[in-house]
Design a protein around this motif. Structure first.
Motif, PDB file in Angstrom:
ATOM      1  N   ILE A  56      45.320 -26.862 -20.809  1.00  0.00           N
ATOM      2  CA  ILE A  56      44.443 -26.406 -19.737  1.00  0.00           C
ATOM      3  C   ILE A  56      44.588 -24.902 -19.496  1.00  0.00           C
ATOM      4  CG2 ILE A  56      43.962 -26.625 -17.257  1.00  0.00           C
ATOM      5  CD1 ILE A  56      42.987 -29.039 -18.616  1.00  0.00           C
ATOM      6  N   GLY A  57      45.817 -24.395 -19.593  1.00  0.00           N
ATOM      7  CA  GLY A  57      46.052 -22.967 -19.354  1.00  0.00           C
ATOM      8  C   GLY A  57      45.241 -22.107 -20.321  1.00  0.00           C
ATOM      9  N   THR A  58      45.331 -22.429 -21.599  1.00  0.00           N
ATOM     10  CA  THR A  58      44.582 -21.689 -22.617  1.00  0.00           C
ATOM     11  C   THR A  58      43.086 -21.836 -22.381  1.00  0.00           C
ATOM     12  OG1 THR A  58      46.311 -22.344 -24.134  1.00  0.00           O
ATOM     13  CG2 THR A  58      44.357 -21.383 -25.121  1.00  0.00           C
ATOM     14  N   SER A  59      42.711 -23.040 -22.027  1.00  0.00           N
ATOM     15  CA  SER A  59      41.314 -23.338 -21.797  1.00  0.00           C
ATOM     16  C   SER A  59      40.757 -22.511 -20.633  1.00  0.00           C
ATOM     17  CB  SER A  59      41.215 -24.818 -21.491  1.00  0.00           C
ATOM     18  OG  SER A  59      39.995 -25.316 -21.884  1.00  0.00           O
ATOM     19  N   ASN A 104      47.040 -18.290 -14.906  1.00  0.00           N
ATOM     20  CA  ASN A 104      45.621 -18.403 -15.219  1.00  0.00           C
ATOM     21  C   ASN A 104      44.876 -19.149 -14.118  1.00  0.00           C
ATOM     22  OD1 ASN A 104      45.558 -17.244 -17.869  1.00  0.00           O
ATOM     23  ND2 ASN A 104      46.715 -19.047 -18.523  1.00  0.00           N
ATOM     24  N   SER A 127      33.983 -28.304 -19.317  1.00  0.00           N
ATOM     25  CA  SER A 127      34.195 -27.434 -20.473  1.00  0.00           C
ATOM     26  C   SER A 127      35.614 -26.888 -20.496  1.00  0.00           C
ATOM     27  CB  SER A 127      33.132 -26.345 -20.593  1.00  0.00           C
ATOM     28  OG  SER A 127      33.069 -25.608 -19.427  1.00  0.00           O
ATOM     29  N   ILE A 128      36.294 -26.884 -19.353  1.00  0.00           N
ATOM     30  CA  ILE A 128      37.716 -26.523 -19.397  1.00  0.00           C
ATOM     31  C   ILE A 128      38.496 -27.668 -20.036  1.00  0.00           C
ATOM     32  CG2 ILE A 128      39.776 -26.081 -17.981  1.00  0.00           C
ATOM     33  CD1 ILE A 128      37.971 -24.563 -16.039  1.00  0.00           C
ATOM     34  N   TYR A 158      39.443 -30.767 -18.310  1.00  0.00           N
ATOM     35  CA  TYR A 158      40.315 -31.562 -17.443  1.00  0.00           C
ATOM     36  C   TYR A 158      40.142 -33.044 -17.744  1.00  0.00           C
ATOM     37  CZ  TYR A 158      41.189 -27.527 -14.411  1.00  0.00           C
ATOM     38  OH  TYR A 158      41.582 -26.331 -13.911  1.00  0.00           O
ATOM     39  N   ASP A 218      45.794 -24.520 -14.123  1.00  0.00           N
ATOM     40  CA  ASP A 218      46.385 -25.658 -14.838  1.00  0.00           C
ATOM     41  C   ASP A 218      47.194 -26.553 -13.898  1.00  0.00           C
ATOM     42  OD1 ASP A 218      48.196 -23.673 -14.475  1.00  0.00           O
ATOM     43  OD2 ASP A 218      48.917 -23.606 -16.544  1.00  0.00           O
TER      44      ASP A 218
END
Lengths: 419, 109, 273
Positions: free
Chosen positions: A364-367, C135, C164-165, C167, C201
């Protein structure tokens, strides 16, 4: 994981019209350095690209009749759509006879199983399942669309198997027993209106393995059987007396399931854009008082499948005429179907699982980092969605840049501004 | 840390008009696609690339400054474009590796 | 070139500092490199690189190996988790180049190698690199009151972003439902609202701040079935009095503040793990 798709790209045919890139509902296609490519994890086999390309760059991969020679006994299982390709004055038994003339040993019609299934589904809905609305699992492209774009709706997909699958299983078992040969020697070949069915046979999303062994497009079979049919005389109706032909209410049209069920609490949707609108509403829990959704990604339902020969409006008319002639019969015994229903006979056995797409390939962080980057790039793009960079929209181009998969210099406006 | 402070501490040569900016970090790459995918706003970008597309990428991601390393000569067209887009271009005779150490020593986070 | 001094760093030390994987040249880890050169432009490697150096690059192609060999380098560090293919490995093995891969980027790789020889102190290097992890992405939207035709647009946009992330679908579903309910409340009862989405995140955080009549008794409004919707609104299928309870049920944390005749602010939080 590599995802199977039922088409190949023939790059040398591409004239760079960019039609496919714009037509793809999941934005899977790109033109990179003059060559069409696509993300196989995003493709849902809807056939929009095949349909829209005048150069036929996307060539469907179809089984050839000779591929089935390995089977000792070959059973054709026609989609209901096949019958609607012909004027109703041609008796379905003529079509069956023609299939046998070209080399099939038997033809199995899916109408009885379809009737049973509709009855079983209405039984299931009476139990008032917790998760609603149930989404029909008959259109393979719909299932894949939900896997890719609506993973949070996976558990709404009906766990009923498709009538073509159950018919294939029954037919293979029946003939293997009758002929005293191994079931692996009996081949079931589906006659399909669309490439998505082929994918659901070769790499089922719904279960481990399909009961069907191959598929031929209606278009290809049509050219083989039409001359046979034209040669037959009127008396041919009596040729095939193995079973009574039935053409259920609304078959070949949209809404054939819903018509059998309680219409007040059901929706019928056709066309991928319309489906996406409704799926969005379901995600927001906006859709209340609906129990069952029947949906087909082709614009007219299966009669609009890209392997169909006849124009879908004529097909629909043919379907109505067929229904008038052959629609009355009830082919199954309720008590027996109820018994089979309680024995889980009609079920897939498990939920369809989501497909991990490129978004899930990183943490998720990279995303999120990529998302930030994408927004940053996107605000500065011309937002004309011209497609000349090879991506369908400026937003997808920004996404590709943020993933390091596209070059800034691919944007013509950017190039112009720097010279 | 401010860009002007870094320019002073590392004796960087300014090739364009310089607007002072807050520097958020460092990114080293000679591949534009990497910069597009991974550099962050306010980064200073160390590279040996000198063509015009460097300016486009830096502008898109709001890079604080491009530092051309190895003392490479930057074409006039690139400098001109950078001035037009308000992208800062600096130069250093050091290699990217050497400059990276200096930046950390200078206290850049 | 200034300060063109010679380095002397053991390959094993580099591997350790970068927590790198060794791809080829296992037997060479006891050897030393005498220079470091970081670049993706291979023509420069040949022009500036010195014999005995190590190449740090993100260019994952056999060109990198060929250039390193031509410039008489000892080996290559491929950055950002780039795994060299069979051609590169084969070439490297033939020519006696060692290859390491690391998940760090070029700057981090340089700083870490510099800290081995004490050129940069380890603590300075660590401090410089810790900040790089955070982030959060932020988006803003607006909703117009009484605009029933576009009701649901904001929750759809938020959903698209979260998808699109990448999750988990279950958390997206909860966010979608509670945001949709909050959006409907704004459309029915307020003049306009500003919606802020912050996604990281760790958590997804949504603030919906409206200008409108506000809620006099929040406790009462939180009860299931309580509704102040008009007859017309109910006829359109809105205002079943499940809005706020649904938001609470679907979020991990919810905070609601309201001033009569000014507006209501609803904050919801969803934990990623």
């Amino acid at each position: 994981m590599k995802y199977y798709h039922s088409h190949v790209i023939i790059p040398e045919k591409c004239a760079g019209r960019l039609k496919c890139i714009k037509a793809c509902p999941t934005r899977a296609i790109r033109l990179r350095h003059g060559t069409i490519t696509y993300y196989d994890d995003l493709c849902v086999d809807c056939g929009a690209c095949i349909n829209v390309c005048p150069e036929h760059v996307f060539a469907p991969i179809m089984d050839d009749f000779s591929d089935f020679e390995k089977f000792e006994f070959k059973i054709a299982i026609p989609s209901r759509t096949l019958y609607t390709q012909f004027n109703a004055s041609i008796h379905p038994n003529q079509i069956h006879q023609a299939l046998k003339n070209i080399g099939f040993d038997a033809v199995m019609d899916i109408s009885r199983v379809s009737q049973e299934l509709i009855f079983a589904i209405s039984e299931y809905l009476k139990t008032n399942p917790k998760e609603k609305p149930i989404i029909s699992s008959f259109c393979p492209s719909l299932i894949r669309l939900i896997q890719v774009n609506y993973p949070n709706l996976m558990e709404l997909i009906s766990t009923f198997d498709a009538s073509r699958e159950i018919t294939a299983k029954e037919a293979k078992q029946e003939y293997a027993e009758k002929l005293g040969i191994s079931i692996s020697k009996v081949g079931a070949i589906y006659i399909t209106p669309c490439p998505a069915m082929v994918v659901s046979i070769k790499q089922p999303a719904e279960k481990e393995k399909s009961w069907i062994d191959g598929a031929i497009g209606i278009k290809d079979i049509y050219n083989l059987i039409l001359p046979e049919i034209l040669q037959m005389n009127e008396q041919v109706e009596t040729i095939d007396t193995e079973f009574h032909f039935h053409y259920g209410t609304g078959w070949g049209e949209t809404g054939h399931l819903s018509r059998f069920l309680d219409a007040e609490r059901h929706l019928t949707i056709v066309g991928i854009e319309n489906i996406m609108n409704v799926l969005n509403d379901i995600e927001d829990s906006k859709l209340k008082n609906i129990d069952y959704i029947e949906a087909y990604t082709c614009p007219q339902g299966c009669i609009g499948g890209i392997f169909c020969v006849e124009n879908p409006y004529i097909s629909r008319h043919n379907a109505i005429m067929l229904e008038r002639k052959f629609g009355e019969l009830k082919l199954f015994d309720e008590a027996e179907v109820l018994k089979k229903y309680h024995e889980q006979y009609y079920f897939l056995g498990r939920h369809v699982l989501p497909r991990p797409t490129r978004a899930q390939a990183v943490d998720i962080g990279t995303s999120i980092k990529r998302m930030i980057q994408k927004e940053r790039i996107f605000v500065k793009l011309p937002k004309k969605d011209c497609g000349l960079c090879g991506a369908p929209t400026c937003e997808t181009f920004a996404q590709d840049c943020a993933r390091g998969e596209a070059e800034l210099s691919d944007c013509i406006f950017f190039k112009l501004s720097t010279h | 840390m401010k860009l002007k402070e870094i320019i002073e501490k590392l004796s960087l040569v300014t090739l364009t008009n310089v607007e002072d900016k807050e520097v958020s970090g460092v990114f080293i790459s000679d591949m534009l696609s990497d910069v597009m995918s991974s550099a962050e706003t306010g980064n200073i970008w160390l590279t040996v690339q000198t063509h015009k597309n460097v300016v486009s990428a830096a502008n898109l991601i709001d890079i604080a400054a491009v530092i051309v390393t190895n003392g490479k000569e930057v074409p006039e067209g690139t400098v001109e474009l950078a001035n037009r887009f308000h992208v800062n271009i600096l130069s250093s005779p050091l290699s990217s590796f050497q400059l990276a150490s200096k930046l950390v020593e200078a206290g850049l986070k | 070139m200034q300060e063109d001094r010679n380095h002397s760093i053991e390959i094993a030390k580099i591997k350790e500092a970068l927590q790198a994987d060794i791809i080829t040249g296992n037997s060479q880890t006891g050897q030393y490199v005498t220079g470091i050169y970081a670049s993706d432009l291979m023509s420069d490697v040949l022009a500036y690189g010195k014999s005995g150096s190590i190449l740090i690059t993100g260019l994952n192609s056999v060109q990198a190996a060929i250039s390193a060999y031509m410039a008489e380098f000892k080996g290559i560090v491929f950055i950002r988790s780039k795994i060299p293919d069979q051609d590169i490995r084969k070439f490297a093995e033939e020519k006696g180049l060692f290859i390491l891969t690391t998940d760090t980027d070029m700057y981090e790789t340089c700083v870490k190698i510099a800290s081995i020889e004490g050129e940069v102190s380890v603590s300075t290097a660590a401090a410089a690199l810790t900040k790089r992890a955070e982030n959060v992405t932020t988006y803003s939207f607006s909703i117009d009151g009484q605009d029933f035709a576009s009701a649901g647009m904001v929750s759809t946009q938020i959903k698209t972003i979260l998808k699109s992330i990448g999750y988990n679908p279950l958390i997206i579903r909860r966010v979608a439902i509670s945001t949709y309910e909050a959006e409907m409340n704004v459309v029915m009862h307020a003049k306009r609202a500003k919606v802020t989405l912050k996604a990281s995140d760790q958590e997804i955080y949504i603030i919906i701040a409206d200008e409108g009549k506000g809620i006099a008794d929040i406790e009462l409004a939180m009860q299931e079935g309580y509704s102040t919707a008009t007859e017309e609104q109910r006829a359109m299928g809105f205002g079943a009095g499940m809005g706020l309870p649904n938001i609470r049920r679907n979020s991990d944390k919810m905070n609601i503040e309201s001033k009569v005749n000014e507006g209501t602010t609803i904050e919801t939080m969803f934990f990623v793990k």
